[in-house]
Scaffold this motif. Structure first.
Motif, PDB file in Angstrom:
ATOM      1  N   ARG A  87      43.747  34.199 -27.523  1.00 26.69           N
ATOM      2  CA  ARG A  87      42.499  34.927 -27.266  1.00 26.69           C
ATOM      3  C   ARG A  87      41.304  33.976 -27.321  1.00 26.69           C
ATOM      4  NH1 ARG A  87      38.495  37.875 -30.158  1.00 26.69           N
ATOM      5  NH2 ARG A  87      37.995  39.915 -29.251  1.00 26.69           N
ATOM      6  N   TRP A  98      32.250  37.694 -23.290  1.00 20.09           N
ATOM      7  CA  TRP A  98      33.518  37.658 -22.554  1.00 20.09           C
ATOM      8  C   TRP A  98      34.677  37.435 -23.512  1.00 20.09           C
ATOM      9  CZ3 TRP A  98      36.404  32.895 -21.370  1.00 20.09           C
ATOM     10  CH2 TRP A  98      37.472  33.098 -20.460  1.00 20.09           C
ATOM     11  N   ASP A 100      38.951  36.708 -23.182  1.00 17.71           N
ATOM     12  CA  ASP A 100      40.130  36.459 -22.362  1.00 17.71           C
ATOM     13  C   ASP A 100      41.332  36.505 -23.288  1.00 17.71           C
ATOM     14  OD1 ASP A 100      41.267  35.597 -19.738  1.00 17.71           O
ATOM     15  OD2 ASP A 100      41.951  33.900 -20.939  1.00 17.71           O
ATOM     16  N   LEU A 102      45.546  36.558 -23.499  1.00 23.61           N
ATOM     17  CA  LEU A 102      46.885  36.435 -22.930  1.00 23.61           C
ATOM     18  C   LEU A 102      47.886  36.822 -24.005  1.00 23.61           C
ATOM     19  CD1 LEU A 102      48.953  35.468 -20.795  1.00 23.61           C
ATOM     20  CD2 LEU A 102      48.741  33.173 -21.807  1.00 23.61           C
ATOM     21  N   THR A 127      42.281  27.965 -17.505  1.00 24.97           N
ATOM     22  CA  THR A 127      40.981  28.578 -17.295  1.00 24.97           C
ATOM     23  C   THR A 127      39.921  27.545 -17.648  1.00 24.97           C
ATOM     24  OG1 THR A 127      41.769  30.807 -17.840  1.00 24.97           O
ATOM     25  CG2 THR A 127      39.398  30.425 -17.986  1.00 24.97           C
ATOM     26  N   PHE A 129      35.712  27.396 -17.972  1.00 28.52           N
ATOM     27  CA  PHE A 129      34.526  28.256 -17.901  1.00 28.52           C
ATOM     28  C   PHE A 129      33.266  27.506 -18.299  1.00 28.52           C
ATOM     29  CE2 PHE A 129      36.331  28.980 -22.111  1.00 28.52           C
ATOM     30  CZ  PHE A 129      35.229  28.972 -22.965  1.00 28.52           C
ATOM     31  N   LEU A 166      33.771  31.333 -14.181  1.00 30.48           N
ATOM     32  CA  LEU A 166      35.185  31.155 -14.519  1.00 30.48           C
ATOM     33  C   LEU A 166      35.942  30.574 -13.336  1.00 30.48           C
ATOM     34  CD1 LEU A 166      35.964  34.633 -16.131  1.00 30.48           C
ATOM     35  CD2 LEU A 166      35.440  32.521 -17.344  1.00 30.48           C
ATOM     36  N   ARG A 168      40.038  29.735 -12.354  1.00 27.98           N
ATOM     37  CA  ARG A 168      41.428  29.949 -12.783  1.00 27.98           C
ATOM     38  C   ARG A 168      42.363  29.056 -11.974  1.00 27.98           C
ATOM     39  NH1 ARG A 168      41.702  33.337 -17.409  1.00 27.98           N
ATOM     40  NH2 ARG A 168      40.583  35.282 -17.032  1.00 27.98           N
TER      41      ARG A 168
END
Length: 204
Positions: A87, A98, A100, A102, A127, A129, A166, A168
């Motif tokens: 996280r 934000w 993110d 997984l 990622t 950012f 972002l 990816r």
């Protein structure tokens, strides 16, 4: 800030709780930072719960990346079991901007890797950012850098919102991922008026 080598997460013993890693990066008013660790290599059977939190004061900017490699393709490694909870959270002036997250469970790793709506057979993901007041204005530059990347099998995309940009990446192996991410960060640093280089430990 970077790392001397890739981070490695080895197989856990049956019944072991996940290893835990918690990092907190705080940027003061007007500060500028780059968080560029090398990839995390996850081996079959590894168990990890990780959280990285970035707290930005007014006027601070941050360029950061997170790379994860689920098994080393060059060695024929495939991750079939284990669990990963990873996280990333970005806060600005005390407000959450934000998150993110997984999360791969014991029974979902192999299916997520293979699924066309998951990793699509690409076990190397990243990622990048950029959190700053001009982040949304930089989207066109970011997409141009991705479109002009060196020949690679990585899939890329970029978006921007709420002071955050972002990018990816999905790749078939660690080498392709590092190459694509390094190309992007080098080009993006140049767009920001910074030296177009990566940390020395990133040398491919």
């Amino acid at each position: 800030a970077t790392t001397q080598a890739a981070e490695r997460l080895y197989r856990a013993r049956a019944g072991d709780a996940p290893a835990r890693i918690e990092s907190r990066v705080v940027l003061g008013e007007g500060a500028s930072a780059e968080w560029l660790p090398q990839e995390t290599i996850v081996y079959d059977g590894a168990r990890l719960k990780r959280q990285t939190v970035f707290e930005l004061a007014d006027g601070a900017d941050l360029l950061a990346c997170e790379l994860r490699v689920l098994g080393r393709a060059a060695y024929g490694e495939v991750v079939r079991a284990g669990c990963l909870s990873d996280r990333i959270a970005v806060w600005r002036k005390g407000a959450l901007v934000w998150v993110d997250a997984l999360r791969l469970g014991e029974d979902s790793v192999a299916s997520a890797l293979a699924s066309p709506v998951g990793f699509g057979g690409h076990p190397a993901i990243a990622t990048v950012f950029y959190a700053a007041g001009d982040a949304e204005e930089r989207l066109g530059e970011a997409r141009a850098i991705l479109d002009g990347g060196a020949a690679t099998t990585a899939h890329t995309a970029a978006t921007a919102f709420d002071g955050l940009l972002l990018a990816r990446f999905l790749a078939p192996d660690a080498f392709a991922l590092r190459r694509s991410v390094a190309h992007f960060i080098t080009g993006f640093r140049a767009a920001l008026g910074r030296a177009p280089v990566m940390p020395r430990f990133w040398s491919l």
